[in-house]
Design an enzyme around this catalytic site. Structure first.
Site, short mmCIF file in Angstrom:
data_model
loop_
_atom_site.label_atom_id
_atom_site.label_comp_id
_atom_site.label_asym_id
_atom_site.label_seq_id
_atom_site.Cartn_x
_atom_site.Cartn_y
_atom_site.Cartn_z
N ASP A 126 0.79 -1.12 -0.09
CA ASP A 126 -0.32 0.22 0.69
C ASP A 126 0.82 1.14 0.03
O ASP A 126 1.66 1.23 0.60
CB ASP A 126 -0.85 0.11 1.01
CG ASP A 126 -2.16 1.06 1.11
OD1 ASP A 126 -2.87 1.16 -0.19
OD2 ASP A 126 -2.67 1.38 2.17
N HIS A 133 -4.06 13.66 0.05
CA HIS A 133 -4.20 12.99 1.95
C HIS A 133 -3.19 13.55 2.43
O HIS A 133 -3.53 13.73 3.62
CB HIS A 133 -4.09 11.81 1.13
CG HIS A 133 -4.36 10.45 2.12
ND1 HIS A 133 -5.29 10.78 2.83
CD2 HIS A 133 -3.56 9.98 2.70
CE1 HIS A 133 -4.87 9.52 4.08
NE2 HIS A 133 -4.23 9.71 3.82
N ARG A 142 1.33 17.02 12.17
CA ARG A 142 2.74 17.65 12.13
C ARG A 142 3.10 18.89 12.07
O ARG A 142 4.09 20.03 12.30
CB ARG A 142 4.00 16.89 11.87
CG ARG A 142 4.24 15.41 11.88
CD ARG A 142 5.43 15.32 10.90
NE ARG A 142 4.72 15.27 9.35
CZ ARG A 142 3.97 13.73 8.52
NH1 ARG A 142 4.09 13.29 9.34
NH2 ARG A 142 3.97 13.80 7.65
N GLU A 199 -10.29 4.66 3.59
CA GLU A 199 -9.33 5.20 2.70
C GLU A 199 -9.91 4.67 1.22
O GLU A 199 -10.15 3.59 0.94
CB GLU A 199 -7.68 4.81 3.54
CG GLU A 199 -7.27 5.01 4.58
CD GLU A 199 -6.11 4.85 5.14
OE1 GLU A 199 -5.54 4.27 3.90
OE2 GLU A 199 -5.59 5.94 5.47
N GLU A 201 -9.53 4.26 -2.68
CA GLU A 201 -7.98 4.16 -2.77
C GLU A 201 -8.37 3.51 -4.13
O GLU A 201 -9.35 2.95 -3.76
CB GLU A 201 -6.93 3.25 -1.97
CG GLU A 201 -6.74 3.59 -1.07
CD GLU A 201 -5.25 3.24 -0.19
OE1 GLU A 201 -4.42 2.09 -1.47
OE2 GLU A 201 -5.17 2.98 0.82
N ASP A 233 -8.90 0.36 1.57
CA ASP A 233 -7.97 0.10 3.02
C ASP A 233 -8.52 0.78 4.68
O ASP A 233 -8.14 1.92 4.74
CB ASP A 233 -6.58 0.94 2.39
CG ASP A 233 -5.28 0.48 3.34
OD1 ASP A 233 -5.42 -0.46 3.40
OD2 ASP A 233 -4.76 1.35 3.81
N ARG A 237 -7.61 4.37 12.94
CA ARG A 237 -6.84 5.65 13.95
C ARG A 237 -5.91 5.50 15.10
O ARG A 237 -5.37 5.93 15.30
CB ARG A 237 -7.58 6.92 13.08
CG ARG A 237 -7.62 6.79 11.74
CD ARG A 237 -6.76 6.67 10.71
NE ARG A 237 -7.73 6.85 9.77
CZ ARG A 237 -6.76 6.68 8.33
NH1 ARG A 237 -6.01 5.94 8.38
NH2 ARG A 237 -7.08 6.70 7.52
N GLN A 240 -3.57 2.73 15.16
CA GLN A 240 -2.01 3.21 14.29
C GLN A 240 -1.20 4.53 14.75
O GLN A 240 0.03 4.76 14.41
CB GLN A 240 -2.60 4.47 12.52
CG GLN A 240 -1.86 4.09 11.90
CD GLN A 240 -2.50 5.00 10.93
OE1 GLN A 240 -3.69 5.03 9.84
NE2 GLN A 240 -2.24 5.50 9.40
N TYR A 244 2.53 3.63 14.30
CA TYR A 244 3.22 3.64 13.26
C TYR A 244 5.15 4.10 13.20
O TYR A 244 5.45 3.85 12.34
CB TYR A 244 2.36 4.52 12.83
CG TYR A 244 2.57 6.86 12.89
CD1 TYR A 244 3.24 6.96 11.34
CD2 TYR A 244 2.74 6.78 13.66
CE1 TYR A 244 3.10 8.65 12.44
CE2 TYR A 244 2.61 8.44 13.82
CZ TYR A 244 3.34 8.95 12.61
OH TYR A 244 2.92 10.73 13.27
N LYS A 253 -3.56 -1.39 9.80
CA LYS A 253 -4.79 -1.81 8.59
C LYS A 253 -4.34 -3.05 8.04
O LYS A 253 -4.57 -3.31 6.84
CB LYS A 253 -3.31 -0.96 8.03
CG LYS A 253 -3.88 0.80 8.01
CD LYS A 253 -2.27 1.60 7.51
CE LYS A 253 -3.18 2.85 7.60
NZ LYS A 253 -4.16 3.48 6.26
N THR A 257 -9.03 -4.95 3.99
CA THR A 257 -8.69 -3.96 2.71
C THR A 257 -10.01 -5.24 1.86
O THR A 257 -9.92 -6.15 1.52
CB THR A 257 -7.13 -4.27 2.77
OG1 THR A 257 -6.84 -4.32 3.15
CG2 THR A 257 -7.27 -3.24 1.04
N THR A 349 -4.65 6.87 0.19
CA THR A 349 -6.14 7.39 -0.33
C THR A 349 -5.68 8.31 -1.04
O THR A 349 -5.04 9.36 -1.48
CB THR A 349 -5.91 8.01 1.55
OG1 THR A 349 -5.94 7.28 2.19
CG2 THR A 349 -7.51 8.70 1.36
N GLU A 363 -9.93 12.94 7.53
CA GLU A 363 -9.64 14.31 6.96
C GLU A 363 -10.96 15.11 6.43
O GLU A 363 -10.78 16.49 7.08
CB GLU A 363 -8.94 14.20 5.19
CG GLU A 363 -7.84 13.78 5.13
CD GLU A 363 -7.49 13.33 3.11
OE1 GLU A 363 -7.15 14.13 2.93
OE2 GLU A 363 -7.51 12.13 3.82
CA CA Z 1 -4.16 3.07 2.74
#
Ligand code: CA
Length: 418
Positions: A126, A133, A142, A199, A201, A233, A237, A240, A244, A253, A257, A349, A363
């Site tokens: 992926d 995104h 960030r 997500e 995709e 996907d 969150r 994650q 991550y 994830k 899927t 995404t 988002e």
């Molecule tokens: Ca993804």
């Protein structure tokens, strides 16, 4: 290219997702049977390619391509055989086909057909190749000044996912359990994800293999793509956010899927090829595209609370991606990583520049701070148990559509941890 006329009347309806121009590849299990069979969608019908090959109505010589339960047989053959198979299908199904009466015996109504995985997914990688995104997520995590990581404009960033959890549209999605650390908490806890997301995709499916150690050009990578599917996907969150760093997503994830049941071939999408957006930094030579390798495909997502009508929550287009699937595959093989038949390459995404074009709830609700109001009046930040999320996609031609079918899943409550 205009609509190609078929003797299957429903295939000539400008609104059908499956005109003769499309001919996507799926698999179904007939009533009273256990074994899946390859089929091709045409209008309101599926054409049983498995049976037709056993009867020598489709005979390309040599190895079987459509009677192995999924499309691996055809995918592992050369692109010339892919083209020969498609030509034979067009020959059987076009308006005025001399073999119309024979071909008719292989048609079955699509409505109510039990569709299963059209491909044995060998590997799943992926990517994170949508700039809108990546910018949105980076801004949330960030700040706007460091939204895109320093490598992002140079490398299509990806991670190796799990083939074992790729499922066909219609499969229920069980809310994952996982390790979660609430903001300000001293210790993590274990339990169901409370921030379950989608997500939006596209997935590219590889046919053929490359030997270990052998890089490929972007052109060769494009030639290896057998077709495309819609891909959701599903992402947890909260799991994650805690897991991550530094190696990327893992359990967040790895639970599901979903892909659409029909593989739309590159041949069907050819009229919709388009270029990737202008480069903000010059790419290294091995990633430069020799021609247009992205596609103009309208995409949307609907959300339906249990027993309630669906609301469209996203509308965007595949052409918003910064990197094409061909660039992703060329990058993937650049170290010498072998590509295999059935490799599934997730685009990342797909979000557009507008708020209504954001391809994830993360988002759309800006991290859960701005709830969505559905047409039913209910609000959502993330997915609740019983909600059904459905991806839709189609390329729009002159008087016809190239549809993917839908990619849907209903979320079920988390399992009790044993
Ligand atoms: Ca993804």
């Amino acid at each position: 290219m205009p609509l190609m006329q078929s003797w299957v009347e429903s295939a000539n309806d400008p609104n059908t997702p499956f005109p003769l121009n499309n001919l996507p590849y799926g698999a179904y299990v007939p009533d009273g049977d256990d074994l899946p069979r390859c089929c091709v969608a045409i209008g309101d019908y599926l054409f049983d390619a498995h049976e037709a090959e056993l009867d020598d109505v489709i005979a390309l010589g040599g190895l079987p391509v459509a009677c192995l339960g999924d499309w691996t047989g055809l995918m592992r053959r050369e692109p010339e055989i892919w083209a020969a198979f498609r030509s034979r299908m067009i020959e059987l199904l076009h308006d005025g086909a001399p073999e119309r009466e024979i071909a008719k015996t292989y048609l079955h109504p699509l409505e109510g057909a039990k569709l299963v995985m059209p491909v044995c997914v060998s590997e799943f990688t992926d990517f994170y190749a949508g700039k809108h995104h990546a910018t949105n997520v980076g801004t949330m995590f960030r700040g706007p000044d460091n939204a895109l990581p320093p490598n992002w404009l140079h490398i299509p960033i990806g991670y190796n996912g799990r083939a074992s959890s790729v499922v066909v549209s219609g499969t229920d999605i069980i809310r994952p359990n996982g390790q979660i650390k609430a903001p300000g908490a001293d210790m993590p806890s274990f339990g169901p994800s409370a921030r379950l997301d989608i997500e939006l995709e596209m997935g590219a499916i590889i046919g053929g293999t490359t030997p270990l150690g052998q890089p490929v050009t972007v052109r060769q990578a494009d030639d290896m793509i057998f077709g495309y599917v819609l891909l959701n996907d599903w992402s947890a969150r909260d799991i994650q956010a805690w897991e991550y760093q530094p190696l990327g997503p893992f359990q967040a994830k790895a639970f599901a899927t979903s892909i659409s049941p029909w593989i739309v071939t590159k041949a069907a999408l050819e009229p919709f090829r388009t270029s990737t957006p202008a480069r903000e930094k010059d790419l290294l030579p091995y990633l430069k595209e020799p021609g247009p390798m992205l596609y103009d495909i309208d995409l949307s997502v609907t959300m339906a609370p249990p027993g309630k009508p669906a609301t469209t929550i996203v509308r965007t287009n595949y052409k918003q991606m910064y990197y094409s699937a061909a660039q992703q595959v060329a990058h993937h093989a650049s170290s010498g990583c072998a590509m295999t038949t059935g490799d599934l390459i997730g685009s990342g995404t797909i979000s557009g520049p507008e708020k209504s074009e954001r391809g994830s709830l993360l988002e759309l609700t800006w991290g859960g701070q701005e709830p969505l109001t559905l047409d039913t009046g209910e609000t959502r930040t993330f997915i609740e148990d019983g909600d059904t999320l459905t991806l839709h996609g189609a390329a729009h031609g002159d008087g016809y559509r190239i549809g993917f079918g839908s990619c849907t899943g209903t979320v079920k409550p988390a399992r009790q941890f044993p």
